[in-house]
Design a protein around this motif. Structure first.
Motif, short mmCIF file in Angstrom:
data_model
loop_
_atom_site.label_atom_id
_atom_site.label_comp_id
_atom_site.label_asym_id
_atom_site.label_seq_id
_atom_site.Cartn_x
_atom_site.Cartn_y
_atom_site.Cartn_z
N GLY A 71 38.05 44.53 45.72
CA GLY A 71 36.93 44.37 44.81
C GLY A 71 35.68 44.80 45.54
N LEU A 72 34.57 44.88 44.83
CA LEU A 72 33.34 45.38 45.41
C LEU A 72 32.16 44.56 44.94
CD1 LEU A 72 31.77 47.63 46.96
CD2 LEU A 72 31.79 48.94 44.82
N ILE A 73 31.31 44.18 45.88
CA ILE A 73 30.03 43.53 45.58
C ILE A 73 28.94 44.52 46.00
CG2 ILE A 73 28.46 41.61 46.09
CD1 ILE A 73 31.01 40.00 46.93
N ILE A 74 28.07 44.88 45.06
CA ILE A 74 26.95 45.75 45.37
C ILE A 74 25.69 44.90 45.29
CG2 ILE A 74 25.63 47.80 44.72
CD1 ILE A 74 28.17 48.82 43.28
N PHE A 75 25.02 44.75 46.42
CA PHE A 75 23.80 43.96 46.50
C PHE A 75 22.62 44.92 46.57
CE2 PHE A 75 20.64 41.48 48.96
CZ PHE A 75 20.48 40.42 48.07
N THR B 250 31.41 49.81 30.67
CA THR B 250 32.54 50.38 29.92
C THR B 250 33.79 50.64 30.73
OG1 THR B 250 31.70 52.63 30.23
CG2 THR B 250 31.02 51.46 28.23
N ARG B 251 33.70 50.69 32.04
CA ARG B 251 34.91 50.97 32.84
C ARG B 251 35.84 49.77 32.79
NH1 ARG B 251 34.57 55.45 36.73
NH2 ARG B 251 33.16 56.82 35.61
N HIS B 252 37.12 50.06 32.76
CA HIS B 252 38.10 48.98 32.81
C HIS B 252 39.26 49.42 33.68
CE1 HIS B 252 40.59 51.12 29.84
NE2 HIS B 252 39.44 51.41 29.28
N GLY B 253 40.05 48.45 34.10
CA GLY B 253 41.12 48.74 35.03
C GLY B 253 40.58 48.84 36.45
N GLY B 254 41.46 49.00 37.39
CA GLY B 254 41.03 49.11 38.78
C GLY B 254 40.54 47.78 39.32
N HIS B 255 39.77 47.87 40.39
CA HIS B 255 39.26 46.66 41.03
C HIS B 255 37.99 46.18 40.32
CE1 HIS B 255 37.17 50.00 43.09
NE2 HIS B 255 36.15 49.18 43.07
N ASN B 256 37.67 44.92 40.57
CA ASN B 256 36.47 44.32 39.97
C ASN B 256 35.22 44.72 40.76
OD1 ASN B 256 38.04 42.91 38.08
ND2 ASN B 256 38.34 41.23 39.51
N VAL B 257 34.12 44.90 40.02
CA VAL B 257 32.84 45.22 40.64
C VAL B 257 31.84 44.14 40.21
CG1 VAL B 257 30.96 46.89 40.77
CG2 VAL B 257 33.33 47.70 40.59
N VAL B 258 31.09 43.63 41.19
CA VAL B 258 30.04 42.65 40.95
C VAL B 258 28.76 43.22 41.54
CG1 VAL B 258 29.24 40.29 41.39
CG2 VAL B 258 31.69 40.74 41.11
N VAL B 259 27.70 43.25 40.73
CA VAL B 259 26.42 43.79 41.17
C VAL B 259 25.40 42.64 41.18
CG1 VAL B 259 24.58 45.44 40.65
CG2 VAL B 259 26.96 46.04 40.18
N VAL B 260 24.60 42.57 42.24
CA VAL B 260 23.54 41.56 42.35
C VAL B 260 22.23 42.31 42.51
CG1 VAL B 260 22.67 39.59 43.66
CG2 VAL B 260 25.14 39.96 43.48
#
Length: 156
Positions: free
Chosen positions: A82-86, A109-119
C-alpha cells in the motif's frame, strides 16, 4: 494518539474492505499539527505501507520534477502493499491545474491493486481541483476530513 489510530482503523476498515471497489482515501486538515499526527498514526496502523513524504522525500518516492503521468503511474502501479502519500503538493507544485485534477480524478476512480492513502493540507486550491471527484466526511473527534470516491455510497 491511540484515539486517532482507533478512528483511522475504523475508517480504513470501512473503505479498504475487500468488497469496496473504490478504496483509495485522502485525509485533510487545515491544522498542520493534525496532519503530522495523522501521518504518524497511519504509519503505525499501516506499517507495511510505503510512505512518500513531501517534506522528506527519499529514494522510494518519485523525483520532485516527475510528470503527472509518471507520478500517477508510480502511485498506482508500484509493487507495494500500500502507499501513503504525505503532502502531495511537493510533487504537484509545478503542474497545471488540469494535471492536478487528473491526479485527484485518478484517486477517485482507480480500483484494484494496492490501497493509496493521501494526507494533505486542505485549502481553497484543492477545492478548485477536486471537481467533486472525492467527497468529504468529518472524522469524529478530530479536525480531519476524510475523502472518498464520489462513486461509492457513504457507509459510515
Amino acid at each position: 494518539m491511540s484515539a486517532l489510530e482507533h478512528d483511522l482503523k475504523n475508517c480504513l476498515a470501512d473503505y479498504h474492505a475487500v468488497n469496496v471497489r473504490y478504496r483509495h482515501l485522502a485525509f485533510s486538515s487545515k491544522d498542520v499539527s493534525e496532519l503530522e499526527n495523522t501521518k504518524l498514526a497511519l504509519k503505525n496502523v499501516l506499517p507495511d505501507y510505503t510512505v512518500w513524504d513531501g517534506f522528506y522525500p527519499d529514494e522510494k518516492s518519485p523525483p520532485t520534477n516527475c510528470s503527472r503521468s509518471d507520478f500517477i503511474y508510480q502511485t498506482f502501479n508500484s509493487h507495494t502493499q500500500g502507499l501513503i502519500i504525505f503532502q502531495p503538493d511537493y510533487w504537484m507544485r509545478h503542474w497545471s491545474i488540469q494535471d492536478k485534477q487528473a491526479f485527484w480524478s485518478a484517486l477517485s476512480t482507480r480500483h484494484g491493486g494496492h490501497n493509496v492513502v493521501v494526507v494533505f493540507a486542505e485549502n481553497h486550491e484543492f477545492h478548485s481541483q477536486n471537481n467533486h471527484y472525492l467527497l468529504p466526511h468529518a472524522l469524529p473527534n478530530t479536525t480531519l476530513n476524510y475523502w472518498v470516491s464520489s462513486k461509492i455510497p457513504f457507509t459510515r
